[in-house]
Every structure is written in C-alpha cells, then in structure tokens.
Design an enzyme around this catalytic site. Sequence first.
Site, PDB file in Angstrom:
ATOM      1  N   HIS A 235      39.536  43.154  43.424  1.00 44.66           N
ATOM      2  CA  HIS A 235      39.264  42.844  42.023  1.00 44.66           C
ATOM      3  C   HIS A 235      39.591  41.376  41.775  1.00 44.66           C
ATOM      4  O   HIS A 235      40.127  40.687  42.643  1.00 44.66           O
ATOM      5  CB  HIS A 235      40.106  43.731  41.089  1.00 44.66           C
ATOM      6  CG  HIS A 235      41.577  43.468  41.194  1.00 44.66           C
ATOM      7  ND1 HIS A 235      42.382  44.143  42.074  1.00 44.66           N
ATOM      8  CD2 HIS A 235      42.399  42.591  40.552  1.00 44.66           C
ATOM      9  CE1 HIS A 235      43.642  43.711  41.963  1.00 44.66           C
ATOM     10  NE2 HIS A 235      43.676  42.764  41.056  1.00 44.66           N
TER      11      HIS A 235
ATOM     12  N   HIS B  29      41.719  49.336  38.436  1.00 45.78           N
ATOM     13  CA  HIS B  29      40.981  48.219  37.859  1.00 45.78           C
ATOM     14  C   HIS B  29      40.014  47.636  38.878  1.00 45.78           C
ATOM     15  O   HIS B  29      40.288  47.593  40.069  1.00 45.78           O
ATOM     16  CB  HIS B  29      41.891  47.120  37.306  1.00 45.78           C
ATOM     17  CG  HIS B  29      42.884  46.559  38.274  1.00 45.78           C
ATOM     18  ND1 HIS B  29      43.299  47.196  39.420  1.00 45.78           N
ATOM     19  CD2 HIS B  29      43.557  45.382  38.256  1.00 45.78           C
ATOM     20  CE1 HIS B  29      44.180  46.450  40.035  1.00 45.78           C
ATOM     21  NE2 HIS B  29      44.356  45.358  39.385  1.00 45.78           N
TER      22      HIS B  29
ATOM     23  N   HIS C 190      43.535  35.189  39.643  1.00 47.79           N
ATOM     24  CA  HIS C 190      43.635  35.499  41.074  1.00 47.79           C
ATOM     25  C   HIS C 190      42.472  36.373  41.532  1.00 47.79           C
ATOM     26  O   HIS C 190      41.859  37.077  40.738  1.00 47.79           O
ATOM     27  CB  HIS C 190      44.976  36.164  41.413  1.00 47.79           C
ATOM     28  CG  HIS C 190      45.145  37.574  40.908  1.00 47.79           C
ATOM     29  ND1 HIS C 190      45.890  37.894  39.799  1.00 47.79           N
ATOM     30  CD2 HIS C 190      44.667  38.756  41.365  1.00 47.79           C
ATOM     31  CE1 HIS C 190      45.861  39.197  39.603  1.00 47.79           C
ATOM     32  NE2 HIS C 190      45.120  39.752  40.533  1.00 47.79           N
TER      33      HIS C 190
ATOM     34  N   HIS D 198      53.665  45.802  39.901  1.00 47.57           N
ATOM     35  CA  HIS D 198      53.183  45.794  38.533  1.00 47.57           C
ATOM     36  C   HIS D 198      53.486  47.147  37.901  1.00 47.57           C
ATOM     37  O   HIS D 198      53.254  48.193  38.523  1.00 47.57           O
ATOM     38  CB  HIS D 198      51.667  45.591  38.478  1.00 47.57           C
ATOM     39  CG  HIS D 198      51.195  44.305  39.067  1.00 47.57           C
ATOM     40  ND1 HIS D 198      51.648  43.070  38.664  1.00 47.57           N
ATOM     41  CD2 HIS D 198      50.293  44.042  40.050  1.00 47.57           C
ATOM     42  CE1 HIS D 198      51.039  42.126  39.345  1.00 47.57           C
ATOM     43  NE2 HIS D 198      50.222  42.676  40.210  1.00 47.57           N
TER      44      HIS D 198
ATOM     45  N   TYR E   5      51.859  37.529  44.732  1.00 49.79           N
ATOM     46  CA  TYR E   5      50.956  36.453  44.301  1.00 49.79           C
ATOM     47  C   TYR E   5      51.284  35.212  45.116  1.00 49.79           C
ATOM     48  O   TYR E   5      52.463  34.829  45.243  1.00 49.79           O
ATOM     49  CB  TYR E   5      51.175  36.113  42.819  1.00 49.79           C
ATOM     50  CG  TYR E   5      50.606  37.083  41.822  1.00 49.79           C
ATOM     51  CD1 TYR E   5      49.599  37.988  42.128  1.00 49.79           C
ATOM     52  CD2 TYR E   5      51.068  37.059  40.504  1.00 49.79           C
ATOM     53  CE1 TYR E   5      49.086  38.848  41.165  1.00 49.79           C
ATOM     54  CE2 TYR E   5      50.554  37.913  39.530  1.00 49.79           C
ATOM     55  CZ  TYR E   5      49.566  38.813  39.873  1.00 49.79           C
ATOM     56  OH  TYR E   5      49.060  39.657  38.913  1.00 49.79           O
TER      57      TYR E   5
ATOM     58  N   GLU F  92      46.106  37.535  45.537  1.00 49.38           N
ATOM     59  CA  GLU F  92      47.033  38.659  45.498  1.00 49.38           C
ATOM     60  C   GLU F  92      46.754  39.551  46.699  1.00 49.38           C
ATOM     61  O   GLU F  92      45.596  39.750  47.076  1.00 49.38           O
ATOM     62  CB  GLU F  92      46.836  39.492  44.226  1.00 49.38           C
ATOM     63  CG  GLU F  92      47.755  40.723  44.165  1.00 49.38           C
ATOM     64  CD  GLU F  92      47.514  41.652  42.974  1.00 49.38           C
ATOM     65  OE1 GLU F  92      46.331  42.008  42.740  1.00 49.38           O
ATOM     66  OE2 GLU F  92      48.481  42.010  42.282  1.00 49.38           O
TER      67      GLU F  92
END
Lengths: 306, 306, 306, 306
Positions: free
Chosen positions: D153, D198, D213, D245, D254, D264
């Site tokens: 993503h 996501h 990112h 997260h 990161y 990431e």
Amino acid sequence: MAISGILRPGFVQIRVLDMPAAVEYYTKRVGLHQVCEGPDGRVYLKAADEFDHHSIVLRRAEHAGVDLMSFKCLDDADLDQYEKRIVEYGIAVDHVPAGEQPGVGRRIGFTIPSGHRIELYAHADQSDPKPYSHNPHVWSVEPHGMAARRFDHALLYGPNIDQVTDFFVKVLDFRLAERVDMPDGLLAVWLTCGMKAHDIAFVKYPEPGKLHHISFELENWQAVGNAADIITHYDISIDIGPTRHGITRGQTIYFFDPSGNRNEVFAGGYTYYPDSPTRTWDETEVGKGIFYYERKMNDAFLSVVT
Amino acid sequence: MAISGILRPGFVQIRVLDMPAAVEYYTKRVGLHQVCEGPDGRVYLKAADEFDHHSIVLRRAEHAGVDLMSFKCLDDADLDQYEKRIVEYGIAVDHVPAGEQPGVGRRIGFTIPSGHRIELYAHADQSDPKPYSHNPHVWSVEPHGMAARRFDHALLYGPNIDQVTDFFVKVLDFRLAERVDMPDGLLAVWLTCGMKAHDIAFVKYPEPGKLHHISFELENWQAVGNAADIITHYDISIDIGPTRHGITRGQTIYFFDPSGNRNEVFAGGYTYYPDSPTRTWDETEVGKGIFYYERKMNDAFLSVVT
Amino acid sequence: MAISGILRPGFVQIRVLDMPAAVEYYTKRVGLHQVCEGPDGRVYLKAADEFDHHSIVLRRAEHAGVDLMSFKCLDDADLDQYEKRIVEYGIAVDHVPAGEQPGVGRRIGFTIPSGHRIELYAHADQSDPKPYSHNPHVWSVEPHGMAARRFDHALLYGPNIDQVTDFFVKVLDFRLAERVDMPDGLLAVWLTCGMKAHDIAFVKYPEPGKLHHISFELENWQAVGNAADIITHYDISIDIGPTRHGITRGQTIYFFDPSGNRNEVFAGGYTYYPDSPTRTWDETEVGKGIFYYERKMNDAFLSVVT
Amino acid sequence: MAISGILRPGFVQIRVLDMPAAVEYYTKRVGLHQVCEGPDGRVYLKAADEFDHHSIVLRRAEHAGVDLMSFKCLDDADLDQYEKRIVEYGIAVDHVPAGEQPGVGRRIGFTIPSGHRIELYAHADQSDPKPYSHNPHVWSVEPHGMAARRFDHALLYGPNIDQVTDFFVKVLDFRLAERVDMPDGLLAVWLTCGMKAHDIAFVKYPEPGKLHHISFELENWQAVGNAADIITHYDISIDIGPTRHGITRGQTIYFFDPSGNRNEVFAGGYTYYPDSPTRTWDETEVGKGIFYYERKMNDAFLSVVT
C-alpha cells in the site's frame, strides 16, 4: 564461575563421499563458510558466530561417518592435566602436532569405550568471517541458507555408554544433564561441559564408533521453519521434523547431508547449571523425551547411523 | 568445564511503594509466580524456569530502588573462600544467617565501590512451580503474561566502576564481556560469571547505589513483541523498545514497574566463553551499542534510575 | 473491489460426545470463548478476533462429525438471490427461521452432492469478547491457550467433488484456488470466496457427509509451535505436525478434539486474488502438496474422518 | 464473494535521485527483483510473491516523491465502467496506452482532490521470479534481504481528504477501514478495496501530492526484526521502529530509501470484511493508533514527506 578445562565442542571431522557436493551443501544450504582446503584435500568450514578457525572438517572417504570429535580447552596446560587423568583412568593417549589441521594447535587424542576418537586442544587461530569485537554489528556477514550460528554438539552411538559417562564425568569434568533408563539399563546420556543442555550425547548401540548426527544451532523456531522450507525446496533427504525434543527441549529437524550423515538444526533448550538436577526419563515416556510432539520414537532414530 | 564458585544471579531485592500493585504487576504482567510472603511483609517471587526458591524479593519502602543483588555459589565452601578473598581485597564482609529469607541458606554480604550491596549464598530450597525433572514437560505451568523465564541480570549505576570491574574480575572470577570507553574514561561494563553475555552490568554515575533495571529473559523476539502488546494494553509506563542492544545483542524493551523501578524483558544474546574477546565500544558507535536500531541513546538511559 | 454475496465461513456445527469435555477443550486449549448455551443444550463459541455472535456450535450426539457448515452473506437480499440460483441449479432449498441459533438471522439450507449440509445467512448479532472498534487495542482479551484468532475453514470428505466444485464456482461465486488431479480423476479442491487461500475444501471420499477437519487460524509459526507444546502437555491426541502444507502454504498441526473430530491450527498461507492462477498438483508431487516437509501423505490423511 | 472492479494496488512510480543506488537498495536490501529497464531509463521491480510484471517503478528525477499510484482491475471492461463513474463525479480522466510501461495494458488516469495521480489498468503480463503454480514450492527463489513479499500500500499526504474519501468510497468501491477524527476535523483515513486492513491511506496535509511512504509486506514480526538488523548493518536511515501501529495492527518499521522516500516494512494486520465496523480513533488515543508501543506520534510522522 571459576572456569577451567574443557570449554566446548571444538570441531568434528566427518567423512563425505563427494567433496564438491558436500561443500556446496554445507555452505549454501546449512549456511557455513568455507575457511580453506588443506593439502590433503580436507575442507575446513565454520559457522558465522564462531571465533575459532573452523568447526567442521570434511574428509573424502568411501564410507560416511565420524573420524573424531574434539573439544577446546581454556589453557595449554589443561592438555597435560587431562592427559595425566586420562592415562590414570586407563585410556591410552596419543599426540597430534600443531598444524595437522590448519589453524589448530597441538592436540591429544584417545578412544573412549564406545569406540569413538576424542581429541582435546587449546589453541585455534581466528579466521573470517567471525563476529566483530570492536563496535560489533549483530552479524558480520548477512546470514544465508539455514543460518547455522554454531556447531553445537554431536550424538554418537556405540557400546559401553555407562563407562563413557563415568569417564566424561570423572575425568573430563562433564556433568550429566539428562539420562534415559530403560528396564534393560541405561539407553542414552546427554553430557554438558558448560551451561548448554548438552555438548555431546551417547546412545547405546552394539556397533562401536557410529555417528547419529552433528548438530547446528539456529536462532529460534522461526529459523527451524525456514530451514525446513530449504530442506524441501532443495530436495534434501529428511528424517523427521520440525518437531521438538522433550530431552533438552530443543526445537529440531533431522535430515541428511549428501553422503548420508545425519544433520540436525535446532533452537532453544534450557540453560544448565552445575546445581541443576539431572533430568531422568524412563520407558513410559521415552518417546516423548525423544520427540515431544510425536510422543513416540521413529524407527530411524534407533537404527540409522553412519 | 571444571566449574566452581559463583554460578549465576540468585535473587535481587527491590523496594516497592505499593505492595499489592507490585505483586499484581509482577505476577500477572511479567508472569512470575508468588512463592510466599515473609513475616516482615516481604514478598518472594520466582520465574517458572528456575529451580531455586525465589529470584525476586519485594520490600515495601518509601523510595523505589535496589536493596541488594545476590549470586548463588556452587558449594558452601565457596562462601568461605570468597569471604577470604574479599577481605584480603580490602572490603568488609558481614554475615546473614540462614532463614533471613525463606528457603535460602547463610549469606555473606559486602558493599562494592559503586555503593551497591552484593551477597553470596550457596543453598536454596526448591519451590513450585519449577521445571519438572522426571519425564519433564517443556513447561510445568502454562506460560502467562510476558512469560518471563528467569531473572537474568541487573544493570546498576554508581561511581568507581573501574574499581568495581577490577573487584569482580580479580576477586569474584567474573569476566569482562563488553566495555564502553569514552574519551573521559570507562563508561560501562558488562560482566559475566558463566556463558551468558552478562550477569551484571554497571554504568558510571555520580550517585552511588542506584538501579537502572532488573531484567527478565524471554524465549525470543516474538515473546518480546507479545510483551510490548501487554505493556500498552495494561498501560504500563514504557521507556524504549522493542529494540535491540548492540551490546550483548539482546532484543529488548525497557519499562517501569508501578513503583518506577525500570524492568527489562529481553531475548537472545550471544554465548560467551572464557576465550571470547572482550567486545569494545567507543564514543563513535556507543549509541548503536546501547540501542542498535535507534543508533543513539535516549536521554532516559543515562539519567532515569531508582 | 465491488464485493457482494458470500463473505466468509460463518459457523460450523459439530457433534460432540461429551459436552463438558468439549467445552473445556475448545475454551481452555484452543482458546475460544463461550458465548452462551442454548435451550436445547447446544453450546455457542467464538474466537476472539471475530465480531459475529459465534462461529462454532457444539451439539451433543452419539457420533462425532459435522452437522452443517454455514457462510455469511453481505446483505439479506443475497439470501433470495442465492436461493433462486441454487434452485435453478437443481438443488432443493429449505428455510431456518431467525433465532434457531441465538444471535443469528434467517438462514437458507441445502445439501450439496458430497452429502454435506450448507447454510447461508446474512445477519449475526455481535457478542463479547470481540475486537474493539473505538480506539481499539490490538486485542480486547489477553490471548490464552492456542490463541485461535478465527474459525477459518473446514475440509469435508465425500463423493462427487467435481459437481461440488461446479456448484460452488457457478452458483456460490467461489473460485478454485488449488486442485489435485490424480490419474483417476480429481482428488481434492480448495475453494475461496475471498482473498484467503481457502474458505472450504473437499477431498473425494466414498462416504458422504464426512468431516476431515475444522480449522482455526493462529498468528504465525511461533503460535503453531506453542500450540504443539499445549497439545503434548495436555495429552491431546495428535495426527501430524507441526508441518506445512504445500497446498495453501499453511503451517499446520492436525489433532483431535475429545470426541475425535479433527482440528487444525494453522498460520500463514498466500493472499488469493480473482486473477491468481489456480495452483495445480499432480500425482508426482501430491505428497509434498499435502505435507510439504514429509513429502508424503500419512495414511490417516485419506482415511480418518468423522 | 462476487468480486468485481478494483482488486488491489498494482504499481507505484516513485522518483529517485540516483538510479544505481536505488536499484541496489531495493533489490539487495528490500529484497525485490529487477524485472527490466525501460528505454527511457525507468527501472521496473517486483516482489517475489507477486504474479504481475512489476509493482515498483523507479524514475530518475531531481526531487524524490511519488508520480502515481495505480490499482489493478479484474476486467478490461472495468476501466470503461470506472471512467464513466469518475467523469460523472466530475474528475477528468486521461488515457495511457498499453506498453507505456513494459508488460502493462492500457491505463486510465486522473488526479484526486489531494493532488495525487491515480491510475487503473486491467492487464499485466507475468514475469519472473513469480510464485510457481504447478506443484508449487512455498517460494520459487530463496528469500533475501528484508524478504519483501509484496508491495502492499501507500500512505499519501495532501489536502481535501474528506473529498478523497468520498470519491474512493462512492466511485472506486473502496471501504473505510479506519479513520482518525480530531477536534478540527478528519485527520486520516485507511481505505481498503479487499480484505486487507488498507490498500491506500491518506493524511491531511496542506501541500498536495506528497508521499509519506510506500509499504512492503513481510512474513511476520521475526522478519520485521531481521529487517531492522539489515537497516542498521547497512546504515540505512531509520525513522521509527520496530514498533506497531494500533491502526491496522501492523508491526512496522519506517525508514528511508537513498533518495529520502520513506519506506515501510510491516507484518500482520487484521482481516477486513465489508461488514466489519470502521475502526475510529479520536484525539485522546491517536498517538496509540499511530504507534501502539510509543503511544505518541513522533514529529516526523506528521511533517517529513517527499
């Protein structure tokens, strides 16, 4: 601790049928590093997290198996001290001069009642790659293959393991971490010279001088799983695993090098101290001791050796 | 190895402000087991993979911190041997009778130049839960909370760490696994009495007798991650992590017990042998040594102690 | 994606011989949560990372096995749409009113050519514990036992799996993720209604309506190892594992609940998309497909069902 | 599910300052594979577990950042359908002919209210290495470097994210998996077109078209730890992590590519279904949402973009 004498397994010399196949296997699959080839064709290998010159010696031969297992001592004087004690115990000692293997000092050698040759030495050069010691990274060369971190121990098969145990405890200062007692007597012993659950182990077997496996330590259970993926991908012959030993608690796979010598990769295992009780196993649970998940021995465990 | 003398960290006695909160935290979150409460209100705890009676002692007090750190010796005679050597070194020794702590034999105690009280003892009763020793399962009680397997070491802050190092090496037979040398002198030392990367460590600090952290060993990096989930879920104050130390290679989290004493849970770390070189760090890379991923020290590392 | 229709496995209803033993096993060992007991004695369970009311239904019976497998649809209108398509395909549909199971809306049911009853429904109440949805922690209740995160899929045995596959693909909008073709025809299929490698699977078997296993998803290979420790510690009957499937790539253990119903816990597996090719296996490598490390089927895989 | 339309992120085209450094970094460190170099100097890369031709496009430029983010559709007809809906929504659509990127069919492109260019396409050739599909091994090429399995993503920064969200949900059939609402309005959204937590995410930012990112998926937390070792060993600039997260539950690091584009690597995250509730976060816990262990945002999260 005030520590003296035998520190750890040093190197093991095994016989292989096809040297190029063996070197490719141990370097690319197990993840060892080739240090050098000697003038007589022996090949010297090491795992990345070892400071000493080498820990695996491959010798070309017609039959697979183990030539000798060695231990490293802290001081040169230890060699004299142990020679004296071994001879007093009634076992003959011979001498191997420094340089018989590249990077290794003088050795003393002897044959134990199980028919295996054991050697002691106190000096090894360092060779690369080895762990850094100034501002060190967690590794000096990116791990590859199964990412073996060290040659950890060997499991040997032969007769007279009661006597072998007595000798290792009384003369070589080992301690008995675990034992399996069957109705017909002592079946197996796991012996430690330090804080690992075992540095060498023996199983009772009628034929002397046999090798069950040499073992390489991995980081953890995830690394054991990665090793299993590699074993199948490259069509390496497997014996059993991934599984776990009840004995030592090691998470393990048994498989075979191209010559038929059994290898183990394992992770975990408890920390042993001199005041730890000897763990004992009897015939009611020995299967769980050998393979904790299967809870029974596979036939190959007691019969397939080199 | 021929092993004698000091084996390992035995127990640490720390001060807590609120005993019920401390007991709940150490048993439910860290995953220790409560062994007993003494007549003076001290509470005795242990990790599941320890045979000895206890490894953590909680004492109710007005200020957090460490009362004493102890080491277990192999034989009772070691206590006399060490007492003689300590006194000859010029440090006074006192005696604590057997039973001052439940399940623990006689102890000798002394104050090192950093201002910390250290004790030695040779006897501990076993108490439950402890690892099984006959046909043993890999654990006797299902792991819970952060699943601490053992009290592993303490990091202490105080002055005169050069002298402390000299004392631990010359008198207590420890070895110096790692050291950090800054332009203005020795900043920190990691000392081992066995094959772990450290059993006790010291950082230079102007105030004597301070505690940086007590540390519990976990199975692996996955367990460190699980511990981090627990820390956030139960709103436990965190210092830093999950991260890794370059020094010792331990995968780690620093956080605080309800009284403000810093705890560590960690996994991994190399195997130390007496012939391993001392790893050295200098000012160019010390940040990476302390926190390998962040590559710089956080302020709290050098300043927050109890 | 524009997503409609069947979302995922909803619940499976299995038969158990001893309800208290089954509840203890599924809650304490597998790590499910008991939601409620119905007036007819059925017990409703769920995994912690599911929002819906329940995913496992236990029914007391004289013989183990599976009563029905259900799937949840996105909208109530999907039930009518699927009913029409199923009937047009030539399979009779019956209706189960809302509330026949607590917390579940109206269902439609039908028997597929392998002899299994399948149901569809579109409504489920939420029940606790479920994942938080406002400022959510990564878990709402600390994981316990094997820490099953969800009921993932079932593997069913029966005849006519070619027809079953045709039906699932044409009528229920599933896709064929993997298939095993043997010289005598189609042996097995893995079918997905979403992005998982499988939501239901079938193996050819002469007797209709049989259950090979119900499967629970775990976090990763470490969790699979922890589950194996639990299986041995509590003396749960094991079939095979920890190992890996070549098919779906899942890292897996097969074992049995107290009634003899096979359970699986697994981790991993690839992400499937509608444009992924169907993975195909033939008789030369089917062993590796079933058990990637052993590279051969164990006898129990093809013969032991409930 | 009946699945149609947008399947997943296809490729992202990013700008790099030094192409050889970028290629070395993405292939050796992140573990991608170079597919080819185009006649205009763009370099095409893919992760090993992807079937499609490429997922990362590197373009040499004076300033780092993102040129475009694309999504792959199931059918060519989807392109016409989406073009119609996008134009009706009031956003202009342009056309990119097949072959503008090697191995990729015709694309439609448009600029969303945050200032980012988005493209859709329905055809990609397969290229090597890709997962096997007949008697497949669990990997076709031994994983290396950080062992990225897929481009997963992107997180983009720009204005008007309310409108962007409305557009993605109403026109592109995405669903809103998580959102952060601050007292001054919507701060961030996580949007999914399938079952991942996501596929694209947006954070409110005054300047349009910025990249926070691009993200690569790893196997598990152990792989995240290995990646952190690699990051430090090769002196790759790190932002934060390993951490987790709260939003999406991903275990993450990161860090920055040699041009300063944030990367990431992450593992884990829940499975999303169309009937999952949107997870919501408010200002009281947003820090925990972004970084679950630190429980506060670092300054760089909201300010460092390319």
